[in-house]
Design a protein around this motif. Structure first.
Motif, PDB file in Angstrom:
ATOM      1  N   VAL A 143       0.818  -1.218   0.000  1.00  0.00           N
ATOM      2  CA  VAL A 143       0.000   0.000   0.000  1.00  0.00           C
ATOM      3  C   VAL A 143       0.863   1.285   0.000  1.00  0.00           C
ATOM      4  O   VAL A 143       0.459   2.309  -0.556  1.00  0.00           O
ATOM      5  N   LEU A 144       2.064   1.207   0.583  1.00  0.00           N
ATOM      6  CA  LEU A 144       2.889   2.416   0.718  1.00  0.00           C
ATOM      7  C   LEU A 144       3.200   3.099  -0.628  1.00  0.00           C
ATOM      8  O   LEU A 144       3.036   4.325  -0.730  1.00  0.00           O
ATOM      9  N   PRO A 145       3.623   2.359  -1.665  1.00  0.00           N
ATOM     10  CA  PRO A 145       3.909   3.049  -2.938  1.00  0.00           C
ATOM     11  C   PRO A 145       2.682   3.758  -3.492  1.00  0.00           C
ATOM     12  O   PRO A 145       2.796   4.826  -4.103  1.00  0.00           O
ATOM     13  N   PHE A 146       1.488   3.200  -3.244  1.00  0.00           N
ATOM     14  CA  PHE A 146       0.276   3.842  -3.765  1.00  0.00           C
ATOM     15  C   PHE A 146      -0.075   5.087  -2.939  1.00  0.00           C
ATOM     16  O   PHE A 146      -0.606   6.062  -3.461  1.00  0.00           O
ATOM     17  N   MET A 147       0.250   5.044  -1.629  1.00  0.00           N
ATOM     18  CA  MET A 147       0.050   6.255  -0.814  1.00  0.00           C
ATOM     19  C   MET A 147       0.981   7.361  -1.314  1.00  0.00           C
ATOM     20  O   MET A 147       0.592   8.516  -1.476  1.00  0.00           O
ATOM     21  N   LEU A 148       2.230   6.969  -1.593  1.00  0.00           N
ATOM     22  CA  LEU A 148       3.216   7.959  -2.029  1.00  0.00           C
ATOM     23  C   LEU A 148       2.875   8.539  -3.396  1.00  0.00           C
ATOM     24  O   LEU A 148       3.197   9.699  -3.681  1.00  0.00           O
ATOM     25  N   ALA A 196      13.122  -5.282  -1.188  1.00  0.00           N
ATOM     26  CA  ALA A 196      11.996  -4.421  -1.594  1.00  0.00           C
ATOM     27  C   ALA A 196      11.608  -3.499  -0.441  1.00  0.00           C
ATOM     28  O   ALA A 196      11.306  -2.314  -0.636  1.00  0.00           O
ATOM     29  N   HIS A 197      11.640  -4.033   0.798  1.00  0.00           N
ATOM     30  CA  HIS A 197      11.325  -3.235   1.999  1.00  0.00           C
ATOM     31  C   HIS A 197      12.294  -2.043   2.090  1.00  0.00           C
ATOM     32  O   HIS A 197      11.888  -0.899   2.303  1.00  0.00           O
ATOM     33  N   ALA A 198      13.597  -2.337   1.905  1.00  0.00           N
ATOM     34  CA  ALA A 198      14.606  -1.272   2.003  1.00  0.00           C
ATOM     35  C   ALA A 198      14.412  -0.256   0.874  1.00  0.00           C
ATOM     36  O   ALA A 198      14.541   0.954   1.078  1.00  0.00           O
ATOM     37  N   TRP A 199      14.067  -0.728  -0.329  1.00  0.00           N
ATOM     38  CA  TRP A 199      13.890   0.169  -1.470  1.00  0.00           C
ATOM     39  C   TRP A 199      12.725   1.133  -1.203  1.00  0.00           C
ATOM     40  O   TRP A 199      12.835   2.347  -1.407  1.00  0.00           O
ATOM     41  N   ILE A 200      11.626   0.611  -0.671  1.00  0.00           N
ATOM     42  CA  ILE A 200      10.465   1.470  -0.391  1.00  0.00           C
ATOM     43  C   ILE A 200      10.829   2.492   0.702  1.00  0.00           C
ATOM     44  O   ILE A 200      10.460   3.663   0.616  1.00  0.00           O
ATOM     45  N   GLY A 201      11.609   2.061   1.695  1.00  0.00           N
ATOM     46  CA  GLY A 201      12.073   3.001   2.728  1.00  0.00           C
ATOM     47  C   GLY A 201      12.913   4.106   2.121  1.00  0.00           C
ATOM     48  O   GLY A 201      12.781   5.285   2.468  1.00  0.00           O
ATOM     49  N   TYR A 202      13.762   3.733   1.161  1.00  0.00           N
ATOM     50  CA  TYR A 202      14.625   4.712   0.490  1.00  0.00           C
ATOM     51  C   TYR A 202      13.775   5.720  -0.293  1.00  0.00           C
ATOM     52  O   TYR A 202      14.006   6.937  -0.226  1.00  0.00           O
ATOM     53  N   ILE A 203      12.747   5.218  -0.991  1.00  0.00           N
ATOM     54  CA  ILE A 203      11.868   6.126  -1.752  1.00  0.00           C
ATOM     55  C   ILE A 203      11.188   7.113  -0.796  1.00  0.00           C
ATOM     56  O   ILE A 203      11.097   8.314  -1.064  1.00  0.00           O
ATOM     57  N   LEU A 204      10.732   6.592   0.359  1.00  0.00           N
ATOM     58  CA  LEU A 204      10.060   7.460   1.352  1.00  0.00           C
ATOM     59  C   LEU A 204      10.987   8.579   1.810  1.00  0.00           C
ATOM     60  O   LEU A 204      10.584   9.744   1.909  1.00  0.00           O
ATOM     61  N   PRO A 250       8.656   9.849  -7.065  1.00  0.00           N
ATOM     62  CA  PRO A 250       8.748   8.409  -6.786  1.00  0.00           C
ATOM     63  C   PRO A 250       8.445   7.596  -8.047  1.00  0.00           C
ATOM     64  O   PRO A 250       7.744   8.074  -8.938  1.00  0.00           O
ATOM     65  N   PRO A 251       8.997   6.346  -8.142  1.00  0.00           N
ATOM     66  CA  PRO A 251       8.695   5.521  -9.320  1.00  0.00           C
ATOM     67  C   PRO A 251       7.207   5.199  -9.376  1.00  0.00           C
ATOM     68  O   PRO A 251       6.505   5.316  -8.362  1.00  0.00           O
ATOM     69  N   HIS A 252       6.732   4.798 -10.552  1.00  0.00           N
ATOM     70  CA  HIS A 252       5.332   4.399 -10.671  1.00  0.00           C
ATOM     71  C   HIS A 252       5.053   3.313  -9.619  1.00  0.00           C
ATOM     72  O   HIS A 252       5.851   2.379  -9.474  1.00  0.00           O
ATOM     73  N   PRO A 253       3.936   3.421  -8.863  1.00  0.00           N
ATOM     74  CA  PRO A 253       3.722   2.494  -7.735  1.00  0.00           C
ATOM     75  C   PRO A 253       3.679   1.020  -8.135  1.00  0.00           C
ATOM     76  O   PRO A 253       3.896   0.144  -7.297  1.00  0.00           O
ATOM     77  N   VAL A 254       3.413   0.757  -9.410  1.00  0.00           N
ATOM     78  CA  VAL A 254       3.343  -0.651  -9.827  1.00  0.00           C
ATOM     79  C   VAL A 254       4.724  -1.321  -9.691  1.00  0.00           C
ATOM     80  O   VAL A 254       4.812  -2.513  -9.370  1.00  0.00           O
ATOM     81  N   LEU A 255       5.809  -0.537  -9.886  1.00  0.00           N
ATOM     82  CA  LEU A 255       7.152  -1.140  -9.827  1.00  0.00           C
ATOM     83  C   LEU A 255       7.479  -1.670  -8.427  1.00  0.00           C
ATOM     84  O   LEU A 255       7.750  -2.863  -8.253  1.00  0.00           O
ATOM     85  N   ALA A 260       5.101  -7.989  -4.522  1.00  0.00           N
ATOM     86  CA  ALA A 260       4.130  -9.051  -4.815  1.00  0.00           C
ATOM     87  C   ALA A 260       4.812 -10.315  -5.338  1.00  0.00           C
ATOM     88  O   ALA A 260       4.416 -11.426  -4.959  1.00  0.00           O
ATOM     89  N   ILE A 261       5.858 -10.156  -6.172  1.00  0.00           N
ATOM     90  CA  ILE A 261       6.483 -11.354  -6.772  1.00  0.00           C
ATOM     91  C   ILE A 261       7.107 -12.248  -5.692  1.00  0.00           C
ATOM     92  O   ILE A 261       6.758 -13.428  -5.590  1.00  0.00           O
ATOM     93  N   PRO A 262       8.017 -11.714  -4.824  1.00  0.00           N
ATOM     94  CA  PRO A 262       8.533 -12.608  -3.774  1.00  0.00           C
ATOM     95  C   PRO A 262       7.457 -13.089  -2.810  1.00  0.00           C
ATOM     96  O   PRO A 262       7.489 -14.244  -2.371  1.00  0.00           O
ATOM     97  N   ALA A 263       6.461 -12.227  -2.491  1.00  0.00           N
ATOM     98  CA  ALA A 263       5.427 -12.650  -1.518  1.00  0.00           C
ATOM     99  C   ALA A 263       4.622 -13.829  -2.076  1.00  0.00           C
ATOM    100  O   ALA A 263       4.369 -14.806  -1.369  1.00  0.00           O
TER     101      ALA A 263
END
Ligand code: HEM
Length: 170
Positions: free
Chosen positions: A29-34, A99-107, A119-124, A130-133
């Motif tokens: 959800v975080l990338p979509f909030m951003l 992926a967790h660290a990357w999203i933290g970096y974007i924030l 920020p990158p398009h939230p789908v990225l 989603a892929i590893p999960a």
């Protein structure tokens, strides 16, 4: 294994699943909030998005990740699953942590360079989570045997080697 230890398994599993749901859900959800942050928006709106994403990441998603990993590590020993599917799962968990660290970096970039960092398009980042999960869920629920994997004998037997320094007798 003694009974009371076996009785702990459902508790650790429930904790593991609750924490990883919060972890993965939060990361999705975080990338979509951003993505709602726009350089042309009102400063007050920008502040609300920045604060909401910061609190979500630091107070919920990261602690949930730590709890999921600690409970999962306990489950390894309680369930004695020293098997190939677990190691395959851990490889995908490592990708999830990246992926967790990357999203933290974007924030952080969005917070520290308001109006400059897009920020990158939230789908990225969404796919990076989603892929590893999904791979982890597939592995952990199907528990494939990976019979075709063979390891050399030297990886499967104690080698009787000695440490290069003296150790206490007990
Ligand atoms: C370092 C991180 C992790 C470790 C050490 C770990 C370890 C484990 C272990 C040992 C079990 C018990 C398996 C069994 O009872 O047969 C388990 C269950 C489970 N794990 Fe993890 N796990 C981790 C992260 C994750 C993540 C990130 C996900 C999902 C995205 C996940 C999903 C699950 C599920 C759904 C179960 C229940 C499976 C079942 O009972 O059949 N785990 N985990």
């Amino acid at each position: 294994m003694v009974d009371w230890v076996v009785n702990l398994v459902p508790i650790f599993k429930a904790l593991h699943i609750a924490a990883l749901s919060l972890w993965c859900g939060g990361l999705l959800v975080l990338p979509f909030m951003l993505a709602r942050a726009d350089p042309n928006m009102l400063a007050e709106d920008y502040r609300i998005i920045r604060r909401a994403t910061h609190i979500t990441y630091t107070s919920f998603v990261t602690p949930a990740a730590v709890i999921a990993v600690i409970a999962g590590t306990w489950l390894i020993f309680l369930r004695e699953v020293f098997v190939p599917w677990l190691f395959a799962k851990l490889a995908f968990v490592a990708l999830l942590v990246v992926a967790h660290a990357w999203i933290g970096y974007i924030l952080v970039r969005v917070a520290e360079e308001p109006g400059h960092h897009k920020p990158p398009h939230p789908v990225l980042p969404g796919l990076a989570v989603a892929i590893p999960a999904v791979a982890i869920l597939f592995i952990v629920l199907a528990k494939p045997a990976f019979d075709w994997l063979t390891f050399p004998d030297w990886l499967l037997e104690p080698r009787g080697g000695q440490l290069p320094f003296d150790v206490p007798s007990r």
